[in-house]
Design a protein around this motif. Structure first.
Motif, PDB file in Angstrom:
ATOM      1  N   TYR A 142      -9.225 -12.556  -2.782  1.00 36.95           N
ATOM      2  CA  TYR A 142      -8.048 -11.847  -2.281  1.00 36.95           C
ATOM      3  C   TYR A 142      -8.119 -11.652  -0.779  1.00 36.95           C
ATOM      4  O   TYR A 142      -9.185 -11.680  -0.183  1.00 36.95           O
ATOM      5  N   THR A 143      -6.929 -11.459  -0.196  1.00 36.65           N
ATOM      6  CA  THR A 143      -6.806 -11.074   1.207  1.00 36.65           C
ATOM      7  C   THR A 143      -5.914  -9.836   1.257  1.00 36.65           C
ATOM      8  O   THR A 143      -5.013  -9.676   0.433  1.00 36.65           O
ATOM      9  N   ILE A 144      -6.190  -8.978   2.222  1.00 38.47           N
ATOM     10  CA  ILE A 144      -5.417  -7.751   2.418  1.00 38.47           C
ATOM     11  C   ILE A 144      -4.952  -7.721   3.864  1.00 38.47           C
ATOM     12  O   ILE A 144      -5.763  -7.881   4.779  1.00 38.47           O
ATOM     13  N   ASN A 145      -3.652  -7.521   4.063  1.00 37.04           N
ATOM     14  CA  ASN A 145      -3.089  -7.406   5.409  1.00 37.04           C
ATOM     15  C   ASN A 145      -2.280  -6.125   5.488  1.00 37.04           C
ATOM     16  O   ASN A 145      -1.310  -5.962   4.737  1.00 37.04           O
ATOM     17  N   ALA A 146      -2.691  -5.230   6.378  1.00 35.12           N
ATOM     18  CA  ALA A 146      -1.986  -3.968   6.558  1.00 35.12           C
ATOM     19  C   ALA A 146      -1.045  -4.069   7.736  1.00 35.12           C
ATOM     20  O   ALA A 146      -1.361  -4.692   8.744  1.00 35.12           O
ATOM     21  N   GLY A 147       0.121  -3.461   7.585  1.00 36.29           N
ATOM     22  CA  GLY A 147       1.089  -3.428   8.670  1.00 36.29           C
ATOM     23  C   GLY A 147       1.994  -2.218   8.521  1.00 36.29           C
ATOM     24  O   GLY A 147       2.812  -2.180   7.624  1.00 36.29           O
ATOM     25  N   GLU A 153      -2.840 -10.729  -1.376  1.00 32.41           N
ATOM     26  CA  GLU A 153      -2.675 -12.010  -2.050  1.00 32.41           C
ATOM     27  C   GLU A 153      -3.960 -12.325  -2.801  1.00 32.41           C
ATOM     28  O   GLU A 153      -5.036 -12.361  -2.214  1.00 32.41           O
ATOM     29  N   LEU A 154      -3.824 -12.518  -4.099  1.00 28.85           N
ATOM     30  CA  LEU A 154      -4.950 -12.935  -4.928  1.00 28.85           C
ATOM     31  C   LEU A 154      -4.744 -14.397  -5.279  1.00 28.85           C
ATOM     32  O   LEU A 154      -3.644 -14.791  -5.687  1.00 28.85           O
ATOM     33  N   THR A 155      -5.781 -15.200  -5.096  1.00 30.12           N
ATOM     34  CA  THR A 155      -5.713 -16.611  -5.436  1.00 30.12           C
ATOM     35  C   THR A 155      -6.808 -16.924  -6.455  1.00 30.12           C
ATOM     36  O   THR A 155      -7.764 -16.163  -6.595  1.00 30.12           O
ATOM     37  N   GLU A 180      -6.608   6.038  -4.373  1.00 31.07           N
ATOM     38  CA  GLU A 180      -5.680   5.460  -3.394  1.00 31.07           C
ATOM     39  C   GLU A 180      -4.293   5.218  -4.002  1.00 31.07           C
ATOM     40  O   GLU A 180      -3.280   5.330  -3.320  1.00 31.07           O
ATOM     41  N   TYR A 181      -4.246   4.937  -5.289  1.00 34.55           N
ATOM     42  CA  TYR A 181      -2.967   4.663  -5.943  1.00 34.55           C
ATOM     43  C   TYR A 181      -2.025   5.877  -5.867  1.00 34.55           C
ATOM     44  O   TYR A 181      -0.814   5.730  -5.972  1.00 34.55           O
ATOM     45  N   LEU A 182      -2.577   7.076  -5.666  1.00 38.37           N
ATOM     46  CA  LEU A 182      -1.742   8.273  -5.558  1.00 38.37           C
ATOM     47  C   LEU A 182      -0.885   8.265  -4.285  1.00 38.37           C
ATOM     48  O   LEU A 182       0.115   8.967  -4.208  1.00 38.37           O
ATOM     49  N   LYS A 183      -1.267   7.451  -3.303  1.00 40.51           N
ATOM     50  CA  LYS A 183      -0.526   7.359  -2.042  1.00 40.51           C
ATOM     51  C   LYS A 183       0.559   6.290  -2.086  1.00 40.51           C
ATOM     52  O   LYS A 183       1.326   6.151  -1.144  1.00 40.51           O
ATOM     53  N   VAL A 184       0.623   5.522  -3.169  1.00 39.53           N
ATOM     54  CA  VAL A 184       1.546   4.390  -3.251  1.00 39.53           C
ATOM     55  C   VAL A 184       2.934   4.856  -3.697  1.00 39.53           C
ATOM     56  O   VAL A 184       3.086   5.452  -4.767  1.00 39.53           O
ATOM     57  N   ALA A 185       3.932   4.575  -2.860  1.00 41.73           N
ATOM     58  CA  ALA A 185       5.324   4.894  -3.204  1.00 41.73           C
ATOM     59  C   ALA A 185       5.909   3.785  -4.071  1.00 41.73           C
ATOM     60  O   ALA A 185       6.538   4.052  -5.092  1.00 41.73           O
ATOM     61  N   THR A 186       5.705   2.533  -3.656  1.00 40.53           N
ATOM     62  CA  THR A 186       6.194   1.391  -4.432  1.00 40.53           C
ATOM     63  C   THR A 186       5.138   0.297  -4.463  1.00 40.53           C
ATOM     64  O   THR A 186       4.333   0.165  -3.539  1.00 40.53           O
ATOM     65  N   MET A 187       5.182  -0.463  -5.535  1.00 40.12           N
ATOM     66  CA  MET A 187       4.255  -1.583  -5.705  1.00 40.12           C
ATOM     67  C   MET A 187       5.035  -2.741  -6.311  1.00 40.12           C
ATOM     68  O   MET A 187       5.548  -2.635  -7.422  1.00 40.12           O
ATOM     69  N   GLU A 188       5.164  -3.807  -5.546  1.00 40.49           N
ATOM     70  CA  GLU A 188       5.844  -5.009  -6.026  1.00 40.49           C
ATOM     71  C   GLU A 188       4.790  -6.057  -6.349  1.00 40.49           C
ATOM     72  O   GLU A 188       3.926  -6.345  -5.528  1.00 40.49           O
ATOM     73  N   VAL A 189       4.868  -6.619  -7.548  1.00 40.21           N
ATOM     74  CA  VAL A 189       3.920  -7.643  -7.984  1.00 40.21           C
ATOM     75  C   VAL A 189       4.704  -8.919  -8.243  1.00 40.21           C
ATOM     76  O   VAL A 189       5.669  -8.916  -9.007  1.00 40.21           O
ATOM     77  N   GLN A 190       4.295 -10.001  -7.573  1.00 35.76           N
ATOM     78  CA  GLN A 190       4.970 -11.286  -7.707  1.00 35.76           C
ATOM     79  C   GLN A 190       3.958 -12.348  -8.150  1.00 35.76           C
ATOM     80  O   GLN A 190       3.222 -12.888  -7.322  1.00 35.76           O
ATOM     81  N   PRO A 191       3.897 -12.636  -9.456  1.00 39.19           N
ATOM     82  CA  PRO A 191       2.959 -13.651  -9.931  1.00 39.19           C
ATOM     83  C   PRO A 191       3.531 -15.062  -9.822  1.00 39.19           C
ATOM     84  O   PRO A 191       4.741 -15.258  -9.892  1.00 39.19           O
ATOM     85  N   SER A 192       2.654 -16.011  -9.616  1.00 43.10           N
ATOM     86  CA  SER A 192       2.994 -17.424  -9.732  1.00 43.10           C
ATOM     87  C   SER A 192       1.818 -18.083 -10.449  1.00 43.10           C
ATOM     88  O   SER A 192       0.898 -17.391 -10.890  1.00 43.10           O
ATOM     89  N   ALA A 246       0.923 -12.076  -5.641  1.00 43.40           N
ATOM     90  CA  ALA A 246       1.201 -11.397  -4.370  1.00 43.40           C
ATOM     91  C   ALA A 246       1.620  -9.964  -4.698  1.00 43.40           C
ATOM     92  O   ALA A 246       2.422  -9.740  -5.609  1.00 43.40           O
ATOM     93  N   ILE A 247       1.083  -9.014  -3.968  1.00 41.95           N
ATOM     94  CA  ILE A 247       1.383  -7.599  -4.192  1.00 41.95           C
ATOM     95  C   ILE A 247       1.750  -6.972  -2.854  1.00 41.95           C
ATOM     96  O   ILE A 247       1.065  -7.192  -1.853  1.00 41.95           O
ATOM     97  N   THR A 248       2.824  -6.205  -2.848  1.00 38.70           N
ATOM     98  CA  THR A 248       3.210  -5.435  -1.677  1.00 38.70           C
ATOM     99  C   THR A 248       3.165  -3.958  -2.048  1.00 38.70           C
ATOM    100  O   THR A 248       3.813  -3.538  -3.006  1.00 38.70           O
ATOM    101  N   LEU A 249       2.378  -3.199  -1.307  1.00 42.18           N
ATOM    102  CA  LEU A 249       2.270  -1.755  -1.501  1.00 42.18           C
ATOM    103  C   LEU A 249       2.949  -1.058  -0.336  1.00 42.18           C
ATOM    104  O   LEU A 249       2.768  -1.459   0.812  1.00 42.18           O
TER     105      LEU A 249
END
Length: 106
Positions: A4-9, A16-18, A45-57, A62-65
């Motif tokens: 996986y890779t994690i990019n914060a912005g 992204e998990l491959t 940490e999940y308590l801080k998450v407002a939304t979580m989008e999971v996009q499998p292929s 791919a996950i957006t938090l």
């Protein structure tokens, strides 16, 4: 092997998990539990998450938090959650393979 890779912005984190082929169902189930607030990760940490989008292929997820207002997501804690979740799915796959190897052929 799953990587996986994690990019914060700003208030969001992209993950992204491959290499998820063969483990995707278990990983998606675990991420679904996190979306529902039933996360079994060793952090809160999940308590801080407002939304979580999971996009499998086929071989990636791919996950957006997005963080709740007034909070920020700690990528070190997210990495700990991913290590736990990926490790759990790999252990499940190994136990299933071992079980299949022990099952006599008809």
């Amino acid at each position: 092997m799953t990587k996986y890779t994690i990019n914060a912005g700003g208030a969001s984190v992209e993950i992204e998990l491959t290499g998820v082929a063969g483990r995707q169902a278990e990983l998606l189930e675990a991420f679904g539990e996190c979306q529902e607030g039933r996360c079994s990760c060793p952090t809160d940490e999940y308590l801080k998450v407002a939304t979580m989008e999971v996009q499998p292929s086929e071989d990636r997820i791919a996950i957006t938090l997005k963080a709740k207002p007034g909070t920020s997501l700690d990528t070190t804690e997210i990495a700990a959650c991913l290590d736990y979740t990926v490790g759990k799915s790999e252990a499940y796959e190994k136990s299933a393979s071992a079980r299949d190897a022990l099952t006599p052929a008809p």
